[in-house]
Motif scaffolding. Sequence first.
Motif, PDB file in Angstrom:
ATOM      1  N   GLU A 122       0.819  -1.208   0.000  1.00  0.00           N
ATOM      2  CA  GLU A 122       0.000   0.000   0.000  1.00  0.00           C
ATOM      3  C   GLU A 122       0.856   1.262   0.000  1.00  0.00           C
ATOM      4  OE1 GLU A 122      -3.165   0.159  -0.464  1.00  0.00           O
ATOM      5  OE2 GLU A 122      -3.364  -2.036  -0.523  1.00  0.00           O
ATOM      6  N   ARG A 123       2.080   1.173   0.529  1.00  0.00           N
ATOM      7  CA  ARG A 123       2.983   2.328   0.518  1.00  0.00           C
ATOM      8  C   ARG A 123       3.465   2.626  -0.894  1.00  0.00           C
ATOM      9  NH1 ARG A 123       6.728   0.609   5.718  1.00  0.00           N
ATOM     10  NH2 ARG A 123       5.009   0.290   7.181  1.00  0.00           N
ATOM     11  N   ILE A 124       3.554   1.603  -1.706  1.00  0.00           N
ATOM     12  CA  ILE A 124       3.902   1.817  -3.110  1.00  0.00           C
ATOM     13  C   ILE A 124       2.751   2.501  -3.828  1.00  0.00           C
ATOM     14  CG2 ILE A 124       4.495   0.659  -5.280  1.00  0.00           C
ATOM     15  CD1 ILE A 124       5.775  -1.562  -3.640  1.00  0.00           C
ATOM     16  N   TYR A 125       1.545   2.021  -3.572  1.00  0.00           N
ATOM     17  CA  TYR A 125       0.376   2.568  -4.258  1.00  0.00           C
ATOM     18  C   TYR A 125       0.084   4.016  -3.875  1.00  0.00           C
ATOM     19  CZ  TYR A 125      -0.710  -2.207  -5.751  1.00  0.00           C
ATOM     20  OH  TYR A 125      -0.670  -3.453  -6.328  1.00  0.00           O
ATOM     21  N   ASP A 126       0.258   4.358  -2.586  1.00  0.00           N
ATOM     22  CA  ASP A 126      -0.072   5.729  -2.180  1.00  0.00           C
ATOM     23  C   ASP A 126       1.131   6.681  -2.214  1.00  0.00           C
ATOM     24  OD1 ASP A 126       1.417   5.211   0.137  1.00  0.00           O
ATOM     25  OD2 ASP A 126      -0.348   4.825   1.369  1.00  0.00           O
ATOM     26  N   GLY A 127       2.302   6.146  -2.587  1.00  0.00           N
ATOM     27  CA  GLY A 127       3.469   6.999  -2.773  1.00  0.00           C
ATOM     28  C   GLY A 127       4.290   7.258  -1.525  1.00  0.00           C
ATOM     29  N   THR A 128       3.849   6.761  -0.365  1.00  0.00           N
ATOM     30  CA  THR A 128       4.595   7.032   0.870  1.00  0.00           C
ATOM     31  C   THR A 128       5.904   6.256   0.944  1.00  0.00           C
ATOM     32  OG1 THR A 128       3.287   5.325   2.005  1.00  0.00           O
ATOM     33  CG2 THR A 128       2.519   7.610   2.198  1.00  0.00           C
ATOM     34  N   LEU A 129       6.100   5.298   0.034  1.00  0.00           N
ATOM     35  CA  LEU A 129       7.376   4.588   0.000  1.00  0.00           C
ATOM     36  C   LEU A 129       8.520   5.561  -0.297  1.00  0.00           C
ATOM     37  CD1 LEU A 129       8.884   1.872   0.123  1.00  0.00           C
ATOM     38  CD2 LEU A 129       8.546   1.677  -2.339  1.00  0.00           C
TER      39      LEU A 129
END
Length: 255
Positions: free
Chosen positions: A77-84
């Motif tokens: 989910e961090r990849i999808y929302d950009g927080t990665l």
Amino acid sequence: MRTGHLLGFRIRQQVLDWSGAWWFLLTLVVQAVVAPLIGLFVWSAVYPDDPGIARYYVAIIPVTLMTESFEQHTFSERIYDGTLSHELLRPQPVVIGVLGENLAIRAWLTLLGAPIVLLTGISLQAGFDWRSVLQSVPCVALAAVLVFLWTFLLSTTAFWTDRVHAVVGFGSQLIFLFGGTAAPIDLLPDLWRRIAQASPFYGMNGLPAEIAAGTPYDGSLTAALGYQLFWVVVLIVVVSAVWRAGVRRYTAVGS
């Protein structure tokens, strides 16, 4: 040393964060124990005079609780929302945060699931040899590593697809079928038994449960640990390669 301190801090932080979501953790416990309990009822009915079946499935319940991984939620989910992107900029490996949350969730699942294990074992009078249980401890630890690496590997497909939950779900079914939850490996047809024993999935659930139940792998605990370590090394190599490729793609798209 610094990595150990960072991991310990992350685990403590996540244990506290998840303490307020005990009701959700209970749903995860139920979700984890349903399949082993179904297997227990089915195969106990088929082999009512075999006490080993009950011991095996009582053992596989805590193994499942201690090895569950949810990186498709906590990492993908961090990849999808950009927080990665924020994680990549920190002066520490991204896996520290992922592993810390993983261990915290497993600790809560084990704690909340312990009464189920005790009640099931007592009700079925599944007696365990404490020496076998102690011998299974390193196998359970390696099983936890294997499940984490496998789930994390599948979760990294989020770099390329938005259907990561389906990918991880398929991977979980492989563990269910070839890991010894759907049926003890020894009860599978010969061809499927050989495939299961050659795959990493057997080392994720069935193998440590068998050892705890008193049936060592191939007659040797050393052989069992060697088999698990082999797949740990293989998965580490694959995960490292896929991670590097995924990060390159992520940063290229992000720029």
